[in-house]
Design an enzyme around this catalytic site. Structure first.
Site, PDB file in Angstrom:
ATOM      1  CG  HIS A 106       4.704  13.784  20.502  1.00  0.00           C
ATOM      2  ND1 HIS A 106       4.965  14.786  20.347  1.00  0.00           N
ATOM      3  CD2 HIS A 106       6.317  12.697  20.253  1.00  0.00           C
ATOM      4  CE1 HIS A 106       5.662  14.406  19.833  1.00  0.00           C
ATOM      5  NE2 HIS A 106       6.344  13.787  19.492  1.00  0.00           N
TER       6      HIS A 106
ATOM      7  CD  GLU B 257      10.371  17.522  10.053  1.00  0.00           C
ATOM      8  OE1 GLU B 257       9.416  16.904  10.288  1.00  0.00           O
ATOM      9  OE2 GLU B 257      11.590  18.601  10.471  1.00  0.00           O
TER      10      GLU B 257
ATOM     11  CG  ASN C 267       5.352  11.486  11.247  1.00  0.00           C
ATOM     12  OD1 ASN C 267       5.186  10.765  10.156  1.00  0.00           O
ATOM     13  ND2 ASN C 267       6.416  10.947  12.476  1.00  0.00           N
ATOM     14  CG  ASP C 268       6.076  17.617  10.964  1.00  0.00           C
ATOM     15  OD1 ASP C 268       5.439  17.779  11.206  1.00  0.00           O
ATOM     16  OD2 ASP C 268       7.639  17.293  11.535  1.00  0.00           O
TER      17      ASP C 268
ATOM     18  CB  CYS D 164      13.438   9.151  10.739  1.00  0.00           C
ATOM     19  SG  CYS D 164      13.426  10.823  10.757  1.00  0.00           S
TER      20      CYS D 164
HETATM   21  C1  PEP Z   1       8.581  13.493  10.894  1.00  0.00           C
HETATM   22  O1  PEP Z   1       8.104  14.849  10.623  1.00  0.00           O
HETATM   23  O2  PEP Z   1       8.354  12.134  10.121  1.00  0.00           O
HETATM   24  C2  PEP Z   1       9.202  13.032  11.823  1.00  0.00           C
HETATM   25  C3  PEP Z   1       9.968  11.898  11.882  1.00  0.00           C
HETATM   26  O3  PEP Z   1       9.313  14.030  12.862  1.00  0.00           O
HETATM   27  P1  PEP Z   1       7.997  14.140  14.051  1.00  0.00           P
HETATM   28  O4  PEP Z   1       7.478  13.220  13.897  1.00  0.00           O
HETATM   29  O5  PEP Z   1       8.640  13.899  15.988  1.00  0.00           O
HETATM   30  O6  PEP Z   1       7.531  15.482  14.105  1.00  0.00           O
HETATM   31 MG    MG Z   2       8.358  16.408  11.655  1.00  0.00          MG
END
Ligand code: PEP
Ligand code: MG
Length: 538
Positions: A186, A427, A450-451, A498
């Site tokens: 974050h 994800e 990301n996940d 995203c």
């Molecule tokens: C992801 O996992 O790609 C995502 C956009 O969510 P976060 O990064 O908030 O887990």
């Molecule tokens: Mg995520």
């Protein structure tokens, strides 16, 4: 030279400002006599009230009356004779001022948090703030006022919480360096949202760097130079100049339609964490919000936000986006996103544990409050709701049933609301493998790379030791993305991305080829992403 993870692009050159963790420990303070302790207490209270009044005035100018009212409430609480007399009684009983403050405040915190009422719970969090401030004053602990650091500061901390980040004045902060976190942590997300270069996961940065030292932080490579040579400094000044020039040239993409060189229409949306981030989205002409990470509204406070607070945040974003799509993701906590007051049990494998949709389905009251706020806010714009960490159809059925229930309750009570399209984040490898089935149940997908990269490659996204494997360009991750897009297309639903990979220039041509509709990126990457799309030709 120190080495970390380059997590927000750019070059930061400036003087080190250390933000140390504070340790409130009064075990070594000795009791003298009751009068002395009472005087210490009174002085601390007076000082707290003066400081708070000052803060109130500046908040009224910068944030508005509403935020200032919370602080005025703190002053009123301390002016309440009951609270003060309790503390004085404790001192008469042999407590030092610190212990009296701690004991009495804890008593109020327990009392306020045990009542099943949001407003009363909020007062518990106010008392926690008061307690911490009074103890800091009594112990003479000085904390750096992040909002007032001088121009050209490089901030160094173990980690940055959202509230620390929200105080950052981006005009004065050249770079951020932390000891923990990775590209998708974050701190990284917030730094990118603000366009501040950041290097994270720099081992012992707060010990190895001394206040006032000259620092060069390279947000691309993750290199950090302490007191660089004149030659190095010159080299980085040149790089910085080049980078800024290049960034400036992207301005021609503001307001431009996102369409490939061979005429295929795409859209560049933005990821946000707080309503304030929308300004940055508009400045960069983002065409919508592809991910509102609502957990930021829950972080850095002592009690969950009320339905009204959430309604206010969601409707503000919907209104400001003026009819453009706003995809609100329901609370995604657990894993690397901790919220202490929700008391999530410590788990052996938090990334595989009770997180995101799993937690929400098991805590329907919390989930319903958020859903109600979203449905009510939908009246003010074009809102969609998105469920995180979906792994099976049953989760979608259960969430949809709760959303229906909320609609019925709102209708029954005569509250204004609007039904919203429901989508899921893809994800997890499981969601990818059943994406054909999920596509029959929802109106859109958003791929969370990301996940997805972490779970596919079995890599902890925040662990710098295995960061080499954390790459969305790995064939397995690419196949997962391709499969998801194809299944969405087959079912005729919208598919976006995203995760951070949506802004990765190596990946963008493939995503276009496969048919991705919407690229949701951090606001500072909107123009670069649009440029890459506009230059694409099959
Ligand atoms: C992801 O996992 O790609 C995502 C956009 O969510 P976060 O990064 O908030 O887990
Ligand atoms: Mg995520």
């Amino acid at each position: 030279m120190l080495k970390g993870i380059g997590a927000s692009q750019g070059y930061g050159i400036g003087k080190a400002v250390l933000i140390k963790d504070i340790n409130i420990d009064y075990s070594k303070v000795k009791y003298t006599d009751a009068q002395t302790e009472k005087n210490r207490l009174q002085n601390a209270v007076d000082c707290f009230i003066d400081e708070t009044k000052e803060l109130c005035e500046s908040l009224k100018k910068s944030a508005g009356d509403k935020e200032a009212e919370i602080l005025e409430g703190h002053i009123m609480m301390l002016n309440d004779p009951f609270m003060m007399s309790q503390m004085q009684d404790n001192i008469d009983g042999g407590f030092i001022a610190e212990k009296a403050v701690d004991t009495v405040c804890n008593m109020f915190i327990d009392m306020f948090s045990s009542v099943d009422d949001e407003l009363t719970n909020q007062r518990a969090s106010d008392v926690r703030d008061i307690k911490e401030s009074l103890l800091k004053i009594l112990l003479g602990i000085e904390t750096v006022d992040i909002s007032k650091v001088p121009s050209g500061s490089v901030l160094i901390a173990k980690d940055f919480t959202p509230s620390m980040t929200s105080q950052i004045n981006r005009e004065n902060v050249s770079a951020i360096i932390t000891e923990v976190g990775g590209v998708t942590s974050h701190s990284a997300i917030l730094a990118r949202a603000m366009g501040i270069p950041a290097v994270l996961s720099v081992l012992d940065a707060t010990k190895k760097i001394t206040e006032g030292e000259e620092i060069v932080a390279d947000g691309f490579t993750g290199k950090v130079f302490i007191n660089p040579s004149a030659q190095e400094l010159e080299k980085y000044r040149e790089k910085q100049g080049e980078y800024l020039k290049q960034k400036d040239s992207l301005k021609s993409y503001i307001g431009k339609e996102t369409v490939t060189a061979d005429g295929v229409k795409k859209a560049v949306y933005a990821n946000i964490g707080r309503p304030e981030d929308v300004q940055n989205v508009l400045q960069n002409s983002g065409e919508g919000i592809g991910l509102f990470r609502t957990e930021f509204l829950f972080m850095d406070r002592n009690a969950e936000p009320t339905e009204e607070e959430q309604f206010e945040a969601y409707s503000t974003v919907a209104r400001v986006m003026d009819g453009h799509e706003v995809i609100i993701r329901t609370l995604d906590i657990g894993g690397d996103k901790e919220i202490p007051y929700l008391k999530i049990e410590k788990e052996e494998n938090p990334f595989l544990g009770h997180r995101a949709i799993r937690y929400c389905l098991d805590n329907p009251e919390l989930f319903k409050k958020q859903i109600r706020a979203i449905l009510r806010a939908a009246v003010y714009g074009y809102i969609k709701v998105m469920l995180p960490l979906i792994t099976c159809l049953e989760e979608v059925y259960a969430a949809k049933a709760i959303i229906k229930e909320c609609e019925m309750e709102l209708a029954e009570s005569g509250t204004e609301y609007k039904s919203v399209p429901i989508g899921v984040m893809i994800e997890t490898p499981s969601a990818v493998l059943i994406s054909d089935l999920l596509a029959q149940e929802v109106e859109f997908f958003s791929i969370g790379t990301n996940d997805l990269t972490g779970y596919t490659m079995a890599v902890d996204r925040g662990n710098s030791k295995v960061s080499k494997l954390y790459d969305a360009m790995q064939p397995s991750v690419l196949r997962a993305i391709e499969m998801t897009i194809k299944n969405a297309k087959k079912a005729g639903i919208q598919v976006g991305m995203c995760g951070e990979a949506a802004a990765d220039s190596r990946l963008i041509p493939k995503l276009i080829e496969w048919g991705l509709d919407e690229f949701s990126v951090t606001p500072s990457s909107i123009l670069q992403t649009r440029k890459a799309i506009c230059e694409y030709k099959a």
